[in-house]
Design a protein around this motif. Structure first.
Motif, PDB file in Angstrom:
ATOM      1  N   LEU B  71       1.621 -10.404 -12.978  1.00 53.84           N
ATOM      2  CA  LEU B  71       1.454  -9.047 -12.454  1.00 53.84           C
ATOM      3  C   LEU B  71       2.423  -8.096 -13.130  1.00 53.84           C
ATOM      4  O   LEU B  71       3.568  -8.431 -13.380  1.00 53.84           O
ATOM      5  CB  LEU B  71       1.519  -9.005 -10.931  1.00 53.84           C
ATOM      6  N   GLU B  72       1.892  -6.979 -13.464  1.00 54.65           N
ATOM      7  CA  GLU B  72       2.641  -5.987 -14.210  1.00 54.65           C
ATOM      8  C   GLU B  72       3.295  -5.036 -13.223  1.00 54.65           C
ATOM      9  O   GLU B  72       2.614  -4.356 -12.454  1.00 54.65           O
ATOM     10  CB  GLU B  72       1.662  -5.221 -15.106  1.00 54.65           C
ATOM     11  N   VAL B  73       4.586  -4.997 -13.244  1.00 56.35           N
ATOM     12  CA  VAL B  73       5.290  -4.155 -12.285  1.00 56.35           C
ATOM     13  C   VAL B  73       5.313  -2.711 -12.773  1.00 56.35           C
ATOM     14  O   VAL B  73       5.748  -2.425 -13.885  1.00 56.35           O
ATOM     15  CB  VAL B  73       6.733  -4.638 -12.090  1.00 56.35           C
ATOM     16  N   ALA B  74       4.819  -1.844 -11.943  1.00 59.04           N
ATOM     17  CA  ALA B  74       4.888  -0.413 -12.249  1.00 59.04           C
ATOM     18  C   ALA B  74       5.575   0.260 -11.078  1.00 59.04           C
ATOM     19  O   ALA B  74       5.178   0.060  -9.927  1.00 59.04           O
ATOM     20  CB  ALA B  74       3.495   0.160 -12.439  1.00 59.04           C
ATOM     21  N   THR B  75       6.572   1.013 -11.403  1.00 58.62           N
ATOM     22  CA  THR B  75       7.382   1.620 -10.331  1.00 58.62           C
ATOM     23  C   THR B  75       6.534   2.118  -9.178  1.00 58.62           C
ATOM     24  O   THR B  75       5.504   2.728  -9.365  1.00 58.62           O
ATOM     25  CB  THR B  75       8.221   2.786 -10.896  1.00 58.62           C
ATOM     26  N   ALA B  76       7.011   1.851  -8.010  1.00 56.06           N
ATOM     27  CA  ALA B  76       6.237   2.051  -6.791  1.00 56.06           C
ATOM     28  C   ALA B  76       5.857   3.499  -6.548  1.00 56.06           C
ATOM     29  O   ALA B  76       6.436   4.431  -7.111  1.00 56.06           O
ATOM     30  CB  ALA B  76       7.046   1.551  -5.594  1.00 56.06           C
ATOM     31  N   ALA B  77       4.902   3.676  -5.691  1.00 53.91           N
ATOM     32  CA  ALA B  77       4.501   5.017  -5.299  1.00 53.91           C
ATOM     33  C   ALA B  77       5.647   5.693  -4.552  1.00 53.91           C
ATOM     34  O   ALA B  77       5.992   6.843  -4.835  1.00 53.91           O
ATOM     35  CB  ALA B  77       3.270   4.960  -4.416  1.00 53.91           C
ATOM     36  N   ASP B  78       6.258   4.974  -3.636  1.00 51.76           N
ATOM     37  CA  ASP B  78       7.281   5.583  -2.784  1.00 51.76           C
ATOM     38  C   ASP B  78       8.655   4.940  -2.990  1.00 51.76           C
ATOM     39  O   ASP B  78       9.555   5.149  -2.199  1.00 51.76           O
ATOM     40  CB  ASP B  78       6.866   5.465  -1.311  1.00 51.76           C
ATOM     41  N   GLY B  79       8.775   4.143  -4.038  1.00 59.34           N
ATOM     42  CA  GLY B  79      10.069   3.534  -4.317  1.00 59.34           C
ATOM     43  C   GLY B  79      10.380   2.316  -3.475  1.00 59.34           C
ATOM     44  O   GLY B  79      11.433   1.713  -3.639  1.00 59.34           O
ATOM     45  N   SER B  80       9.486   1.941  -2.611  1.00 60.35           N
ATOM     46  CA  SER B  80       9.743   0.772  -1.765  1.00 60.35           C
ATOM     47  C   SER B  80       9.433  -0.512  -2.521  1.00 60.35           C
ATOM     48  O   SER B  80       8.655  -0.512  -3.482  1.00 60.35           O
ATOM     49  CB  SER B  80       8.875   0.840  -0.509  1.00 60.35           C
ATOM     50  N   LEU B  81      10.017  -1.593  -2.079  1.00 63.77           N
ATOM     51  CA  LEU B  81       9.753  -2.878  -2.712  1.00 63.77           C
ATOM     52  C   LEU B  81       8.341  -3.346  -2.400  1.00 63.77           C
ATOM     53  O   LEU B  81       7.603  -3.772  -3.299  1.00 63.77           O
ATOM     54  CB  LEU B  81      10.774  -3.919  -2.235  1.00 63.77           C
ATOM     55  N   VAL B  82       7.963  -3.261  -1.142  1.00 57.73           N
ATOM     56  CA  VAL B  82       6.585  -3.666  -0.784  1.00 57.73           C
ATOM     57  C   VAL B  82       5.569  -2.902  -1.606  1.00 57.73           C
ATOM     58  O   VAL B  82       4.630  -3.477  -2.140  1.00 57.73           O
ATOM     59  CB  VAL B  82       6.229  -3.363   0.694  1.00 57.73           C
ATOM     60  N   GLY B  83       5.779  -1.606  -1.673  1.00 56.54           N
ATOM     61  CA  GLY B  83       4.842  -0.782  -2.422  1.00 56.54           C
ATOM     62  C   GLY B  83       4.781  -1.187  -3.883  1.00 56.54           C
ATOM     63  O   GLY B  83       3.706  -1.267  -4.473  1.00 56.54           O
ATOM     64  N   THR B  84       5.933  -1.442  -4.453  1.00 56.40           N
ATOM     65  CA  THR B  84       5.988  -1.859  -5.853  1.00 56.40           C
ATOM     66  C   THR B  84       5.238  -3.164  -6.061  1.00 56.40           C
ATOM     67  O   THR B  84       4.427  -3.290  -6.984  1.00 56.40           O
ATOM     68  CB  THR B  84       7.456  -2.033  -6.286  1.00 56.40           C
TER      69      THR B  84
END
Lengths: 229, 229
Positions: B71-84
């Motif tokens: 899985l390619e990590v792309a900075t989260a929508a809201d900066g949360s870890l779950v979101g990321t």
DNA sequence: GTCTATAAGGAGATAGAC
DNA sequence: GTCTATCTCCTTATAGAC
């Protein structure tokens, strides 16, 4: 040689086919290998079944409908939900370890069905059944430990099935028991975290060893590595 | 007709083989089907490869080594870890949806390798690679959102791989996008719950859309259904 | 109903011309 | 190096004796 009702013959051929698949894979399940396993002559195969394809379709159906346990819930060691889930998963894992070839055969049959246009929708039905079984287990686990699931049970069932599938596949690939047990502990935590302490009281705490009587200990259970790992 | 260095021929045959497997499964990948896909004559196959088995072994090796993204990590929508994590999983899922046959082929090749005594240990190496890639993703996700994993990263990677495998298999079976996305949301919560707020600061928050700047919002994130489902 | 024998075709692999 | 032609084996399926 021996006379045999056609239904019996079909049944034996199906069992033989599954045995062959478990041993050698779907690709090894030729009509010849199957009849040999069943102790029959080749011609008997085509007396009982129209074609190999018909047998495979029948087998795939039978396999779906007789699938029994996703995980068997056995009252927890300490009455906790995580513990109960983990125990259940460990029991499931024991079954996999005890007969890995069966599990491999199941995966192969699913993939075979997904490739056969004639068996369109079979795989979907299989996973629906997996989820139904998981629903039962989850329902029972919650009831026994006095919890209530915070999401639709069907969704959680899908999560659980995904976890068991993933755990099983990885173990079939590398055979690492310790790793599987650690992932099982994780799975138990993850599922348990989707419950809230509920009004449902555990039915009874009798008959279980190590009854710590610590009822309703729940949700935030990170770090509870259970008896596993 | 055309002259061609043997290395090039091998390479084309490998690509053709994978294409055939993706389309028709391992059982359909006969030498004849492969050379047709590659636009070659049958005899060229055995000029480039000793046997079909040699090609399959080579293919299986190549497939392992070129596997790129779990899985390619792309900075989260809201900066949360779950979101990321959820974003990353959704990206992975998009890849699966975009080319399901590729994914099916991967599973089939793994199972094929597990059946071949000559490829003993290949499946284990494949899963080891999956885990290594997952480690990278998890490491990056934690760093970006300012968290620290509470367990050995390798263990968490195994958990993540189990989840992605399970999600993928279920989706290949029933094609239910909504269900997959809900399980993905669950997976993100489950993994995120294994982190603690850590000393690592997010490197930078620049360049991301919807930067809510709400840094370090963590662990207990049940119910954060993200942008999915 | 169960057998032996065989048809008909697809598979992997190779011989040998060019 | 690349082709055509072919060998050999194994597959599903059937014919026809008993």
């Amino acid at each position: 040689m021996t006379h045999m009702p056609v239904a019996e013959r079909r049944s034996r051929l199906l069992a033989a086919a599954f045995a062959v698949i478990a041993r050698t894979g779907v690709s090894g399940a030729t009509t010849r290998a199957i009849v040999e396993e069943a102790g029959m002559k080749l011609a008997s195969f085509h007396y009982a079944f129209e074609s190999r394809e018909e047998l495979m379709a029948e087998l795939v159906n039978e396999v779906v409908e007789t699938q029994e346990v996703v995980l068997e819930v056995a009252t927890a060691a300490d009455g906790s939900l995580v513990g109960t889930l983990e125990q259940g998963l460990l029991r499931y894992f024991d079954q996999v370890r005890q007969d890995p070839r069966r599990e491999r055969a199941m995966f192969e049959l699913t993939q075979y069905a997904m490739r056969s246009p004639a068996m369109e929708g079979f795989a979907a039905r299989q996973y629906e059944r997996y989820r139904r079984l998981a629903v039962q287990s989850l329902d029972e686990a919650a009831t026994r430990t006095g919890h209530r699931w915070a999401r639709p049970l069907d969704e959680l069932a899908a999560d659980l099935v995904a976890l068991t599938d993933g755990i099983t596949l990885a173990w079939l690939a590398d055979g690492d028991d310790g790793r599987a047990r650690r992932t099982i502990a994780f799975a138990a935590r993850a599922i348990a975290a989707e419950a809230s302490p509920g009004p449902e009281r555990p039915a009874t705490t009798a008959g279980t060893t190590r009854t710590t009587t610590r009822t309703i200990r729940t949700t935030r259970t990170i770090g509870t590595r259970g008896g596993a790992a």
